[in-house]
Design a protein around this motif. Structure first.
Motif, PDB file in Angstrom:
ATOM      1  N   ALA A 170       0.833  -1.205   0.000  1.00  0.00           N
ATOM      2  CA  ALA A 170       0.000   0.000   0.000  1.00  0.00           C
ATOM      3  C   ALA A 170       0.861   1.246   0.000  1.00  0.00           C
ATOM      4  N   ARG A 171       1.918   1.249   0.801  1.00  0.00           N
ATOM      5  CA  ARG A 171       2.821   2.402   0.839  1.00  0.00           C
ATOM      6  C   ARG A 171       3.447   2.654  -0.534  1.00  0.00           C
ATOM      7  N   ALA A 172       3.730   1.564  -1.249  1.00  0.00           N
ATOM      8  CA  ALA A 172       4.419   1.681  -2.537  1.00  0.00           C
ATOM      9  C   ALA A 172       3.514   2.190  -3.651  1.00  0.00           C
ATOM     10  N   VAL A 173       2.195   1.917  -3.551  1.00  0.00           N
ATOM     11  CA  VAL A 173       1.315   2.231  -4.687  1.00  0.00           C
ATOM     12  C   VAL A 173       0.224   3.251  -4.389  1.00  0.00           C
ATOM     13  N   SER A 174       0.042   3.634  -3.115  1.00  0.00           N
ATOM     14  CA  SER A 174      -1.108   4.481  -2.775  1.00  0.00           C
ATOM     15  C   SER A 174      -1.072   5.853  -3.427  1.00  0.00           C
ATOM     16  N   GLY A 175       0.099   6.303  -3.849  1.00  0.00           N
ATOM     17  CA  GLY A 175       0.168   7.600  -4.509  1.00  0.00           C
ATOM     18  C   GLY A 175      -0.388   7.589  -5.917  1.00  0.00           C
ATOM     19  N   THR A 176      -0.497   6.397  -6.515  1.00  0.00           N
ATOM     20  CA  THR A 176      -0.946   6.313  -7.910  1.00  0.00           C
ATOM     21  C   THR A 176      -2.262   5.561  -8.076  1.00  0.00           C
ATOM     22  N   THR A 177      -2.642   4.766  -7.083  1.00  0.00           N
ATOM     23  CA  THR A 177      -3.819   3.914  -7.186  1.00  0.00           C
ATOM     24  C   THR A 177      -4.574   3.895  -5.871  1.00  0.00           C
ATOM     25  N   LYS A 178      -5.900   3.801  -5.935  1.00  0.00           N
ATOM     26  CA  LYS A 178      -6.701   3.683  -4.721  1.00  0.00           C
ATOM     27  C   LYS A 178      -6.536   2.275  -4.150  1.00  0.00           C
ATOM     28  N   VAL A 179      -6.365   2.189  -2.844  1.00  0.00           N
ATOM     29  CA  VAL A 179      -6.093   0.909  -2.190  1.00  0.00           C
ATOM     30  C   VAL A 179      -7.280   0.487  -1.322  1.00  0.00           C
ATOM     31  N   LEU A 180      -7.760  -0.726  -1.550  1.00  0.00           N
ATOM     32  CA  LEU A 180      -8.822  -1.316  -0.746  1.00  0.00           C
ATOM     33  C   LEU A 180      -8.236  -2.548  -0.068  1.00  0.00           C
ATOM     34  N   MET A 181      -8.132  -2.508   1.261  1.00  0.00           N
ATOM     35  CA  MET A 181      -7.497  -3.584   2.008  1.00  0.00           C
ATOM     36  C   MET A 181      -8.497  -4.685   2.363  1.00  0.00           C
ATOM     37  N   LEU A 182      -8.004  -5.921   2.419  1.00  0.00           N
ATOM     38  CA  LEU A 182      -8.819  -7.085   2.764  1.00  0.00           C
ATOM     39  C   LEU A 182      -8.205  -7.810   3.952  1.00  0.00           C
ATOM     40  N   THR A 183      -9.028  -8.272   4.871  1.00  0.00           N
ATOM     41  CA  THR A 183      -8.525  -9.045   5.993  1.00  0.00           C
ATOM     42  C   THR A 183      -9.566 -10.058   6.433  1.00  0.00           C
ATOM     43  N   THR A 184      -9.132 -11.059   7.183  1.00  0.00           N
ATOM     44  CA  THR A 184     -10.032 -12.106   7.667  1.00  0.00           C
ATOM     45  C   THR A 184     -10.740 -11.679   8.939  1.00  0.00           C
ATOM     46  N   PHE A 185     -10.048 -10.891   9.765  1.00  0.00           N
ATOM     47  CA  PHE A 185     -10.596 -10.515  11.067  1.00  0.00           C
ATOM     48  C   PHE A 185     -10.677  -9.002  11.221  1.00  0.00           C
ATOM     49  N   ASP A 186     -11.791  -8.517  11.821  1.00  0.00           N
ATOM     50  CA  ASP A 186     -11.945  -7.076  11.994  1.00  0.00           C
ATOM     51  C   ASP A 186     -11.092  -6.540  13.141  1.00  0.00           C
ATOM     52  N   VAL A 187     -10.441  -7.437  13.894  1.00  0.00           N
ATOM     53  CA  VAL A 187      -9.583  -6.992  14.984  1.00  0.00           C
ATOM     54  C   VAL A 187      -8.112  -7.033  14.571  1.00  0.00           C
ATOM     55  N   ASP A 188      -7.877  -7.114  13.299  1.00  0.00           N
ATOM     56  CA  ASP A 188      -6.512  -7.181  12.790  1.00  0.00           C
ATOM     57  C   ASP A 188      -5.680  -6.021  13.345  1.00  0.00           C
ATOM     58  N   ASP A 189      -4.527  -6.362  13.938  1.00  0.00           N
ATOM     59  CA  ASP A 189      -3.663  -5.351  14.545  1.00  0.00           C
ATOM     60  C   ASP A 189      -3.110  -4.359  13.529  1.00  0.00           C
ATOM     61  N   TYR A 190      -3.188  -4.707  12.256  1.00  0.00           N
ATOM     62  CA  TYR A 190      -2.575  -3.859  11.246  1.00  0.00           C
ATOM     63  C   TYR A 190      -3.554  -2.907  10.557  1.00  0.00           C
ATOM     64  N   VAL A 191      -4.802  -2.870  11.033  1.00  0.00           N
ATOM     65  CA  VAL A 191      -5.803  -1.995  10.413  1.00  0.00           C
ATOM     66  C   VAL A 191      -5.330  -0.552  10.397  1.00  0.00           C
ATOM     67  N   TYR A 192      -4.923  -0.071  11.556  1.00  0.00           N
ATOM     68  CA  TYR A 192      -4.516   1.322  11.676  1.00  0.00           C
ATOM     69  C   TYR A 192      -3.333   1.625  10.765  1.00  0.00           C
TER      70      TYR A 192
END
Length: 227
Positions: A67-89
């Motif tokens: 996401a860090r590498a491409v967010s300046g050129t493309t919209k990023v939609l993240m996917l995860t299995t759990f809504d408590v994922d520590d990496y959401v933020y």
């Protein structure tokens, strides 16, 4: 106009399923699939899609790095299995415009891609609540940046507070008794003055600055609820 999409997930069945659902839409074209973050970054750079779906946890280069590498050129939609994922933020800080659980309904997946492609932000309500809860923990206070607020006019600060509540431009216009055009101007000024990419980062800034405080039943940003 056709929305060009790259789908990246290390689980082949998940990746293929999402690609099939999206490719079946008349206004969406899946231009590439990727099984890891490095391949996703390469696919984005080659195909220049409007949106990339990134699994947050992938081998090698994970979704956050990608996401860090491409967010300046493309919209990023993240996917995860759990809504408590520590990496959401961290994913949102990395430039993600949206966040969905992998058990998202077919219609909500398609809706999410369209919303993000249009430049709006989108979070599942459960993810939003987890994100906002982060700003109420005792050790998070040091992260508040009140220096952001003086850059905004009173109306712009009001607009930012309403964005943080999950209101659409139409709802903000009604709350402030102004036109949607005026709201769009305020939103644009807020993003520009604070150096923010989109409404997700505006929400983060509002909570980090202390301008916004957690509310029960936080609404999804830029779209209808997924639960």
């Amino acid at each position: 106009m056709t929305i060009r999409v790259v789908v990246a997930d290390d689980q082949e069945l998940v990746r293929a399923g999402f690609a099939m659902i999206l490719d079946a839409q008349p206004d969406i074209e899946v231009v590439a699939e990727a099984g890891d973050g490095a391949a996703a970054v390469a696919a984005v750079r080659e195909h220049r899609p409007d949106v990339v779906l990134l699994d947050i946890r992938m081998p090698g280069v994970d979704g956050i790095e990608a996401a860090r590498a491409v967010s300046g050129t493309t919209k990023v939609l993240m996917l995860t299995t759990f809504d408590v994922d520590d990496y959401v933020y961290e994913a949102l800080r990395a430039g993600a415009s949206g966040f969905l659980l992998k058990d998202v309904r077919r219609d909500d997946l398609v809706h999410a891609v369209r919303v993000v492609a249009e430049g709006e932000a989108l979070l599942a309500p459960s993810v939003t609540r987890k994100l906002i809860a982060r700003f109420t923990t005792p050790d998070h206070g040091a992260g508040h940046d009140t220096d952001l607020l003086p850059a905004l006019t009173a109306r712009e600060r009001e607009t930012l507070a309403l964005i943080a509540r999950g209101l659409s431009n139409a709802e903000i216009a009604e709350a402030m008794t102004v036109s949607e055009h005026t709201v769009k101007t305020h939103v644009s000024n807020v993003l520009s003055k604070l150096g923010l990419r989109d409404r997700v980062q505006a929400v983060i800034a509002a909570y980090e600055s202390g301008l916004a405080v957690p509310r029960r039943g936080q609404a999804q940003l830029g779209g209808h609820p997924t639960e």
